[in-house]
Scaffold this active site. Structure first.
Site, mmCIF file in Angstrom:
data_model
loop_
_atom_site.group_PDB
_atom_site.id
_atom_site.type_symbol
_atom_site.label_atom_id
_atom_site.label_comp_id
_atom_site.label_asym_id
_atom_site.label_seq_id
_atom_site.Cartn_x
_atom_site.Cartn_y
_atom_site.Cartn_z
ATOM 1 C CG HIS A 228 -58.955 49.270 -26.752
ATOM 2 N ND1 HIS A 228 -58.726 50.608 -26.553
ATOM 3 C CD2 HIS A 228 -60.009 49.192 -27.612
ATOM 4 C CE1 HIS A 228 -59.580 51.325 -27.277
ATOM 5 N NE2 HIS A 228 -60.374 50.485 -27.930
ATOM 6 C CG ASP B 243 -56.079 51.016 -24.649
ATOM 7 O OD1 ASP B 243 -55.677 50.519 -25.721
ATOM 8 O OD2 ASP B 243 -57.216 51.484 -24.495
ATOM 9 C CB SER C 279 -63.678 51.468 -28.344
ATOM 10 O OG SER C 279 -62.627 51.436 -29.247
HETATM 11 C C1 MLT Z 1 -61.421 54.792 -33.132
HETATM 12 O O1 MLT Z 1 -61.211 54.577 -34.298
HETATM 13 O O2 MLT Z 1 -62.371 55.458 -32.701
HETATM 14 C C2 MLT Z 1 -60.453 54.203 -32.172
HETATM 15 O O3 MLT Z 1 -59.291 53.809 -32.853
HETATM 16 C C3 MLT Z 1 -61.025 53.077 -31.418
HETATM 17 C C4 MLT Z 1 -61.487 51.973 -32.328
HETATM 18 O O4 MLT Z 1 -62.607 52.019 -32.765
HETATM 19 O O5 MLT Z 1 -60.708 51.064 -32.600
#
Ligand code: MLT
Length: 216
Positions: free
Chosen positions: A189, A158, A108
């Site tokens: 996700h 996702d 992520s």
């Molecule tokens: C981010 O902010 O890098 C993406 O939205 C993934 C997350 O951290 O939720």
């Protein structure tokens, strides 16, 4: 201050010779301990360099600032990406690993800074396993990325990353010559067993490729 002080981190040396080093990059709200169980499932004997993001969002560590969900502060992203690259250089001297055998394992937000690193300073890494990554920014100029290998493991449903976003990231990484595999998982996700299976298989292939291409 040494660049090694840029990130709180955890180092574990390899249990066997000839193993890669995994650069562990957690998701929002994680820390340097988060991905160690995942890394040990994927690469039981590898060295681990696990890094804590040094931006706080309501107390939750991240690797760069965002303005809102999925909308990034691009100046901060550019600065933190270069800082992470400087940190990796200093860590490679301190712990004695080669960037040629350094693979990111990011989830992520951690996968997003790994993608940013591969788009900006691909020589910092040999490639990596990026789980639930999105396009961090659209680069203005192409950068040489030959020899870099990347697994993108994405969730088919996702809600944060549409399939077109993952496909665009794969296309951007391929520009300049990286080899990219895009693996689709049946979930959203969250991390799934399918990610672990894909990561293990991809890493075994990476290691066998390295062995066959390194001189006797
Ligand atoms: C981010 O902010 O890098 C993406 O939205 C993934 C997350 O951290 O939720």
């Amino acid at each position: 201050m040494s660049a090694l002080d840029l990130h709180v981190h955890h180092w574990e040396p390899a249990a066997e010779q000839g193993q890669p080093t995994l650069l562990l990059l957690h998701g929002t709200g994680g820390d340097e301990h988060d991905l160690i169980p995942l890394a040990r499932l994927v690469a039981p004997a590898a060295s681990l360099l696990s890094v804590r993001g040094n931006v706080l969002e309501q107390g939750m560590p991240r690797f760069f600032r965002r303005l809102r969900e999925g909308v990034f502060d691009l100046d901060d992203l550019a600065r933190r990406t270069l800082e992470l690259s400087d940190f990796i250089d200093a860590a490679s001297v301190q712990y004695g690993f080669s960037p040629d055998a350094l693979l990111a394992l990011g989830f992520s937000n951690g996968a997003n800074i790994a993608a940013s690193l591969l788009l900006t300073r691909p020589q910092a890494l040999a490639g990596g396993i990026l789980i639930r990554a999105m396009v961090p920014f659209e680069p203005e100029t192409p950068v040489e990325r030959r020899g870099r290998r990347v697994l993108l493991s994405q969730g088919r449903t996702d809600p944060l990353i549409p399939p077109s976003g993952a496909e665009r990231l794969s296309e951007l990484l391929r520009q300049g010559g990286a080899e990219v595999e895009l693996a689709w998982q049946p979930g959203g996700h969250a991390l799934t067993q399918g990610d672990v299976t894909a990561a293990r298989r991809w890493l075994a292939e990476w290691m066998s490729n390295e062995r066959s291409s390194s001189p006797e």
